[in-house]
Design a protein around this motif. Structure first.
Motif, PDB file in Angstrom:
ATOM      1  N   PRO A  57       0.812  -1.223   0.000  1.00 47.44           N
ATOM      2  CA  PRO A  57       0.000   0.000   0.000  1.00 47.44           C
ATOM      3  C   PRO A  57       0.845   1.272   0.000  1.00 47.44           C
ATOM      4  O   PRO A  57       1.878   1.336   0.662  1.00 47.44           O
ATOM      5  N   CYS A  58       0.405   2.262  -0.769  1.00 49.39           N
ATOM      6  CA  CYS A  58       1.058   3.575  -0.716  1.00 49.39           C
ATOM      7  C   CYS A  58       0.871   4.130   0.691  1.00 49.39           C
ATOM      8  O   CYS A  58      -0.246   4.124   1.217  1.00 49.39           O
ATOM      9  N   PRO A  59       1.934   4.629   1.327  1.00 45.13           N
ATOM     10  CA  PRO A  59       1.789   5.141   2.702  1.00 45.13           C
ATOM     11  C   PRO A  59       0.944   6.411   2.761  1.00 45.13           C
ATOM     12  O   PRO A  59       0.493   6.807   3.827  1.00 45.13           O
ATOM     13  N   HIS A  60       0.734   7.061   1.609  1.00 51.05           N
ATOM     14  CA  HIS A  60      -0.011   8.325   1.608  1.00 51.05           C
ATOM     15  C   HIS A  60      -1.483   8.111   1.286  1.00 51.05           C
ATOM     16  O   HIS A  60      -2.352   8.695   1.917  1.00 51.05           O
ATOM     17  N   CYS A  61      -1.799   7.256   0.305  1.00 56.26           N
ATOM     18  CA  CYS A  61      -3.201   7.116  -0.111  1.00 56.26           C
ATOM     19  C   CYS A  61      -3.712   5.679  -0.009  1.00 56.26           C
ATOM     20  O   CYS A  61      -4.890   5.424  -0.247  1.00 56.26           O
ATOM     21  N   GLY A  62      -2.831   4.734   0.292  1.00 54.90           N
ATOM     22  CA  GLY A  62      -3.292   3.364   0.485  1.00 54.90           C
ATOM     23  C   GLY A  62      -3.427   2.543  -0.787  1.00 54.90           C
ATOM     24  O   GLY A  62      -3.733   1.350  -0.736  1.00 54.90           O
TER      25      GLY A  62
ATOM     26  N   THR B  11       7.387   6.183  -6.720  1.00 50.51           N
ATOM     27  CA  THR B  11       6.384   7.235  -6.792  1.00 50.51           C
ATOM     28  C   THR B  11       5.017   6.571  -6.936  1.00 50.51           C
ATOM     29  O   THR B  11       4.843   5.711  -7.799  1.00 50.51           O
ATOM     30  N   CYS B  12       4.073   6.968  -6.101  1.00 48.96           N
ATOM     31  CA  CYS B  12       2.743   6.362  -6.175  1.00 48.96           C
ATOM     32  C   CYS B  12       2.062   6.821  -7.458  1.00 48.96           C
ATOM     33  O   CYS B  12       1.989   8.027  -7.729  1.00 48.96           O
ATOM     34  N   GLU B  13       1.544   5.881  -8.229  1.00 54.09           N
ATOM     35  CA  GLU B  13       0.915   6.272  -9.484  1.00 54.09           C
ATOM     36  C   GLU B  13      -0.504   6.788  -9.266  1.00 54.09           C
ATOM     37  O   GLU B  13      -1.081   7.389 -10.164  1.00 54.09           O
ATOM     38  N   ALA B  14      -1.057   6.568  -8.090  1.00 56.28           N
ATOM     39  CA  ALA B  14      -2.410   7.069  -7.813  1.00 56.28           C
ATOM     40  C   ALA B  14      -2.369   8.505  -7.300  1.00 56.28           C
ATOM     41  O   ALA B  14      -3.090   9.369  -7.788  1.00 56.28           O
ATOM     42  N   CYS B  15      -1.503   8.796  -6.315  1.00 61.72           N
ATOM     43  CA  CYS B  15      -1.519  10.138  -5.728  1.00 61.72           C
ATOM     44  C   CYS B  15      -0.287  10.963  -6.094  1.00 61.72           C
ATOM     45  O   CYS B  15      -0.215  12.142  -5.776  1.00 61.72           O
ATOM     46  N   GLY B  16       0.680  10.344  -6.766  1.00 56.39           N
ATOM     47  CA  GLY B  16       1.838  11.102  -7.222  1.00 56.39           C
ATOM     48  C   GLY B  16       2.873  11.384  -6.144  1.00 56.39           C
ATOM     49  O   GLY B  16       3.867  12.066  -6.395  1.00 56.39           O
TER      50      GLY B  16
HETATM   51 ZN   LIG Z   1      -0.504   7.127  -3.097  1.00 55.83          ZN
END
Ligand SMILES: [Zn+2]
Length: 670
Positions: free
Chosen positions: A236-241, A266-271
Motif C-alpha cells: 500500500p502507498c503510505p499516503h493514499c493506500g 512514486t505512487c501512481e495514484a496520488c503522485g
Molecule cells: Zn498514493
C-alpha cells in the motif's frame, strides 16, 4: 461413572490422535523453530516471519498439503532463496513423512558448494534437520550426493543438471531445481525434462523451480514464470493506500546521479514520493496478486526492493556503478561500500542479480558502415591513427587467432570504466607451427608501442587461441612466461564464467598445475553479447565505449560485427541461443581476436581494478615520458614487428589503404 467415562474418553481421544497423520507441515513455523542467522548475517538472531512477510504464501504453496504440483520462484540474488525457501522446504517435508527428495544444481561444482556451504551448516544448526539426518558425524552413510535419514526411511539426492546420468534411475516425490536459469542442454537431452520425469510416479509430487533469471529468450526460470499465474507483491502507498507492486521502471525514474540516496518509488495514484523509511511498514501490509490468473501454477517474482537485507539506495548505487557515474557523484564512503558489496559489474548482472529480471542481451552489432563512418568522418584530431596507444588505455593486450596459413593479431588498449581503444590489426602470413610464425609472435612480445604522449609500452598480455592447433600453440607458448602469454579456447557453455581455468589431469611432475595457470575456457557467447552492447554506445565518455583508430578499412569493420545471436526452439520446447555469421561470406577473426584481447585484459584485472590502482597505472603510463626517454617519431614503425633473424630489415611497413587491409597476406609483410 462420569469420572470413568471421561477417563475413557481421554484414552479414546489419545488413541485416535495417535492414529491420525501428523499435522501438515507449516514451513514458516519450521523456519521459526530451526533457523538462527549467525553474527555475520545482516540480521543476526532467530528467523522471524515479520521480517519476511512475503515468504508466508510461498511457504504455503510449497507445503505437501497444497495441491500445486509446480511452483516457480524467480528473484534477485541474496534474499534468502536458499536458506529461507529451498532448505526449509526440504526440512519440513522430511520431518512430515518418509521421503526421497532430489535437489538439482546447474553443475557438479555448484552442487558440491551448496552441500558444503549451505546445507551441511544448516544441518548442524537446525534442530529439525539434526533429528532427521544427524549432525554429519558419521552415524549414517552420508555422501555429498546422497544423504540418508537416520531412520533409513528416506534420502536426499543432490545432482548436477550437467550430468544427466545423475538424473535417471531414481523416483522422487519432492524435486527442487536450483539456479534453473543456468541449466544447459546436454548430450542426453534436456535436464529439466529429466528432473520432472523423476516425479512422474507420484500423484502428489512437488516440482519446485528456483532461480535468478538470465537472458531474455532463453531463460528457463522466466519461461516457467511466464507460464505461471505471475504473482507480484503489492504494497500500500503510505499516503493514499493504493496497492501496487514495486517496479524497477517506477524506481529508475527517480534516480538522480547527484542524489543517489534520495532515489524512491512514486505512487501512481496520488503522485507522492515513497521513500525507504516506509518500506518495512508497507511490506508488512503487502499481499501477493496474480497478474496472470489463468496461469497453470503458482509463480512468484521477488526482488531487492522488498527484502530487509538491503536498502533502496543500494539499488540506485549499483545502477550508478553500471552507468559509470560513481566516480563523479558518489562519496568516498559510499564508494568503499560499493566495492565491497557490489553485485552489478555489468548491466546484465544488475538486471539478473539486483532486479531479478531477465536481461535483453545485444544480439547483434551496429551496422558496420555506420561504425566505419563514425570513425572516418569524425572531426580531425579527435581520433588517433593506427598504432598509437591513447593516454587512458593503460593495459595493452593482443588477441591472436591461428589459422593454417596465417596468424591474425588484434592489438587493443583497455582503460577504466570498461572503455577500450583498438590500436591495430595485422595478419602474419605464416603458420604458428613454422619458425616464421613463431618468430613473428616472439617479435610482437618484444615490440613496444608508442603512446599518445610519447612513452613506449609493451604488451601486458597476449591471448592465443589454442582451439585448433593445440600442440603447435602449446609448443610455442611454453617458452614464454604464463603472465604474458595465455591460451584460450571458446567454451560451448553460454552461462559459465567469462574466464575459467582449463582442467588438466593431475600429474606427479606438476605440469598440470603449470598449465592451469596459462590456459582458460572463455564464455565467448557472453563476451560477444557484452561487446555488441558496448559497441552500440555513441558517446566517447560512456562506460564501455569502444574507440577505433583511423584507417582500419572496410573488411575490419565487417569482421568485428560479423555475427548475430539467434534463438532456436527444439521440438521439446527448450530455447537455446547460438551465434552465427550475419551472412555466409563474412569472416569473424576480427571478432574472435577482440574477445581474446579482452580476455587478456581481464587477466590483468581490467574488470576489477580500483580507482587507486588505475591512478597508479595512469601515472606510470598515461603521462609524458621524462626528457631522456623521448624518441623522435621517425623511429616509430607503424606496425612495429621485428623481422625474423636472417631476414633483411626494412623500414616501417607502409600503411595499407582501406582496400588492401587483408591484401598484404603472403607478401613481404615485415
Ligand atoms: Zn498514493
Amino acid at each position: 461413572m462420569g469420572f470413568l467415562a471421561s477417563a475413557e474418553a481421554v484414552v479414546f481421544r489419545a488413541a485416535a490422535a495417535a492414529m491420525l497423520p501428523p499435522p501438515p507441515p507449516d514451513i514458516t513455523a519450521w523456519c521459526e523453530r530451526n533457523i538462527v542467522f549467525d553474527e555475520r548475517s545482516p540480521m543476526p538472531g532467530p528467523f522471524r516471519i515479520e521480517r519476511f512477510p512475503f515468504l508466508r504464501e510461498i511457504h504455503e504453496v510449497l507445503s505437501p498439503e497444497h495441491p500445486a504440483r509446480d511452483v516457480t520462484v524467480r528473484g534477485s540474488a541474496q534474499w534468502g532463496k536458499t536458506v529461507s525457501v529451498l532448505q526449509p522446504t526440504l526440512g519440513a517435508w522430511h520431518e512430515y513423512c518418509p521421503l526421497d527428495s532430489l535437489v538439482v544444481h546447474p553443475t557438479q561444482s555448484a552442487a558440491t558448494e551448496w552441500v558444503r556451504n549451505k546445507w551441511l551448516p544448516m544441518r548442524r544448526q537446525a534442530v529439525g534437520l539434526r533429528a532427521i539426518f544427524g549432525d554429519g558425524s558419521g552415524a549414517n552413510s552420508d555422501s555429498l550426493s546422497n544423504q540418508e535419514t537416520l531412520d533409513r526411511n528416506g534420502s536426499l539426492k543432490v545432482a548436477s543438471a550437467g550430468s544427466p546420468a545423475d538424473l535417471t534411475g531414481t523416483t522422487r516425490r519432492l524435486v527442487i531445481g536450483d539456479d534453473l536459469a543456468k541449466w544447459e542442454m546436454t548430450d542426453m537431452g534436456d535436464p529439466e525434462a529429466l528432473m520432472i520425469s523423476r516425479a512422474s510416479a507420484f500423484e502428489d509430487a512437488k516440482i519446485v523451480r528456483i532461480s535468478t533469471p538470465l537472458l531474455t529468450g532463453t531463460c528457463r526460470i522466466t519461461k516457467a514464470f511466464l507460464r505461471s499465474d505471475q504473482r507480484f507483491y503489492h504494497v500500500p502507498c503510505p499516503h493514499c493506500g493504493q496497492m501496487a507492486p514495486l517496479t524497477w521502471e517506477n524506481f529508475k525514474a527517480s534516480i538522480d546521479p547527484e542524489r543517489l540516496h534520495a532515489a524512491h518509488f512514486t505512487c501512481e495514484a496520488c503522485g507522492c514520493a515513497i521513500d525507504h523509511s516506509h518500506k518495512v511498514d508497507m511490506v508488512s501490509k503487502g499481499k501477493w496478486v496474480p497478474h496472470n490468473p489463468r496461469g497453470d501454477h503458482p509463480g512468484f517474482h521477488l526482488w531487492r526492493a522488498y527484502v530487509p537485507q538491503r536498502d533502496w539506495a543500494s539499488i540506485a548505487v549499483e545502477y550508478a556503478q553500471v552507468m559509470g557515474w560513481t566516480r563523479l557523484t558518489v562519496s568516498e564512503a559510499t564508494e568503499a561500500t560499493i566495492r565491497k558489496d557490489v553485485e552489478a559489474e555489468t548491466e546484465q548482472t544488475l538486471y539478473n542479480a539486483v532486479l531479478g529480471l531477465p536481461y535483453e542481451v545485444a544480439s547483434k552489432g551496429p551496422d558496420w558502415e555506420k561504425l566505419r563512418d563514425r570513425v572516418e568522418n569524425a572531426a580531425p584530431g579527435t581520433i588517433l591513427p593506427r598504432g598509437i596507444v591513447p593516454a587512458k588505455g593503460v593495459i595493452l593486450t593482443a588477441g591472436v587467432d591461428c589459422q593454417q596459413d596465417r596468424i591474425e593479431v588484434h592489438i587493443v588498449a583497455f582503460g577504466p570504466n570498461f572503455q577500450r581503444w583498438v590500436v591495430d590489426y595485422t595478419v602474419i602470413p605464416h603458420f604458428i607451427g613454422d619458425d616464421e610464425g613463431r618468430d613473428a609472435l616472439n617479435a610482437l612480445l618484444k615490440t613496444t608501442w608508442r603512446t599518445q604522449l610519447g612513452r613506449r609500452i609493451a604488451l601486458d598480455m597476449m591471448a592465443v587461441d589454442v582451439g585448433t592447433f593445440e600442440t603447435d600453440v602449446w609448443d610455442w607458448a611454453k617458452k614464454h612466461p604464463w603472465n604474458r602469454v595465455m591460451l584460450v579456447k571458446g567454451a560451448a557453455t553460454h552461462n559459465g564464467p567469462i574466464l575459467a581455468p582449463m582442467k588438466f589431469e593431475r600429474r606427479a611432475d606438476g605440469l598440470a598445475l603449470k598449465r592451469q595457470k596459462r590456459a582458460f575456457m572463455l564464455n565467448v557467447s557472453q563476451l560477444k553479447g557484452d561487446f555488441f552492447g558496448w559497441l552500440a554506445k555513441e558517446d566517447p565518455l560512456d562506460r564501455g565505449y569502444v574507440s577505433f583508430p583511423t584507417g582500419m578499412g572496410d573488411e575490419y569493420y565487417r569482421q568485428v560485427t560479423s555475427e548475430v545471436r539467434v534463438l532456436r526452439t527444439s521440438r521439446s520446447g527448450v530455447t537455446t541461443a547460438a551465434w552465427v555469421l550475419v551472412e555466409p561470406s563474412r569472416r569473424n577473426e576480427g571478432l574472435d581476436t577482440m574477445n581474446y584481447a579482452e580476455a587478456a585484459a581481464r587477466r590483468k584485472n581490467w574488470a576489477s581494478m580500483t580507482p587507486e590502482q588505475w591512478a597508479v597505472l595512469e601515472q606510470e603510463r598515461g603521462t609524458e615520458p621524462p626528457e631522456a626517454e623521448r624518441q623522435p617519431d621517425l623511429l616509430d614503425a607503424r606496425l612495429p614487428i621485428v623481422p625474423p633473424v636472417g631476414a633483411a630489415p626494412k623500414a616501417g611497413r607502409p600503411a595499407p589503404s582501406d582496400s588492401d587491409w587483408m591484401g598484404d597476406r603472403g607478401k613481404d609483410w615485415f
